[in-house]
Design a protein around this motif. Structure first.
Motif: not given
Length: 299
Positions: A23, A48, A162
């Motif tokens: 994400e 996050r 990522d």
């Protein structure tokens, strides 16, 4: 000070962690000794946090004849305590002892220090001088990144947003070899003004086959210099180091002082590493550093 708002995920498997990191705006939380201060000062604002502390399989510290592999959750303290790791690659323990303070070492992780890519930190210089590597994983697959390509710049690891650094590999010390680590800081536990990790390996005839130095605090990334000819010919290691480092100055130390320190520390560490290599050669015990297959896990 308080961090900016963020979402929080605590995956239990590597696959789940990688899915969360896919994400946009996600950031890994492991030891948190670098990330949490950045959050509190609002120098980082991830959307996050992916807390990997509950992920199974990332806390293994494996010492084998090939080298030491530290999983992403291996704490500095665990790496420093491991007798198996110290036998296989003594330089790792020697460097870890200089990392901050016990409270930080109890929580901070080996791989996290590498992924933070601070050029003043000890472990990036160790990985670089040993020619180690970092294994990275994402939902796209896994890859191994050699130390020479891993440190792209100050605080810039060669990791995609990522990717998770799942482990680091430190090659074993060969027979008839020695190592040393030296640094200078204003107070013990502070970041080093300059530091060096040195390895020396001797041939069967007792002459220097290889000598390398990895520097911290004197450049934007860990600098590695080949000292083989210097050690073999008995040349001045301090002068060689001063001529080949190009540090910046700041409020803590001038460039000239850091250059001076690099010379002094190189001379000291090279002598110590050479003495250890000569002692190893006299013992003539090629198996003296074989790993025990374990060496402990994350604290």
């Amino acid at each position: 000070m308080k961090p900016p708002p963020f979402a929080y995920t605590a995956p239990r498997t590597v696959d789940a962690a990688l899915e969360a990191l896919a994400e946009p705006g996600a950031k890994v939380l492991a030891g948190g000794q670098s990330l949490i201060p950045l959050l509190n000062m609002r120098l980082a604002a991830p959307a996050r946090l992916v807390d990997i502390n509950g992920v199974a399989g990332l806390g293994a510290l494996e010492a084998t004849a090939a080298g030491v592999r530290a999983g992403a959750l291996v704490r500095h303290a665990a790496a420093g305590r491991s007798e198996g790791a110290a036998r296989v690659q003594p330089l790792l323990r020697r460097a870890v002892r200089h990392v901050a303070h016990p409270a930080v070492r109890n929580r901070g992780t080996v791989v996290g220090s590498l992924a933070h890519a601070d050029p003043a930190a000890e472990l990036p210089a160790v990985l670089a001088v040993l020619g180690g590597a970092v294994e990275a994983a994402s939902v796209r697959g896994r890859r191994t990144i050699p130390a020479g390509a891993f440190f792209a710049g100050p605080l810039e690891p060669a990791l995609a947003p990522d990717e998770l650094a799942v482990s680091a590999f430190f090659p074993a010390a060969p027979p008839r070899s020695g190592s040393a680590f030296a640094e200078t800081s204003r107070r013990h536990g502070d970041y080093a003004l300059a530091g060096v990790a040195v390895t020396v390996a001797l041939g069967a005839d007792g002459t220097v086959r290889s000598a390398r130095a990895g520097y911290l605090g004197v450049g934007a990334t860990p600098l590695v210099l080949d000292l083989t000819s210097v050690a073999a010919e008995g040349a001045c290691a301090a002068a060689f180091a001063r001529e080949n480092v190009d540090p910046d100055g700041d409020v803590h130390a001038s460039a000239d002082y850091r250059r001076h320190l690099a010379g002094v520390l190189t001379d000291r560490a090279l002598r110590e590493a050479t003495a250890e290599a000569l002692a190893e050669a006299r013992l003539d015990g090629p198996g003296a550093r074989d790993g025990d297959g374990g060496g402990g896990g994350a604290a």
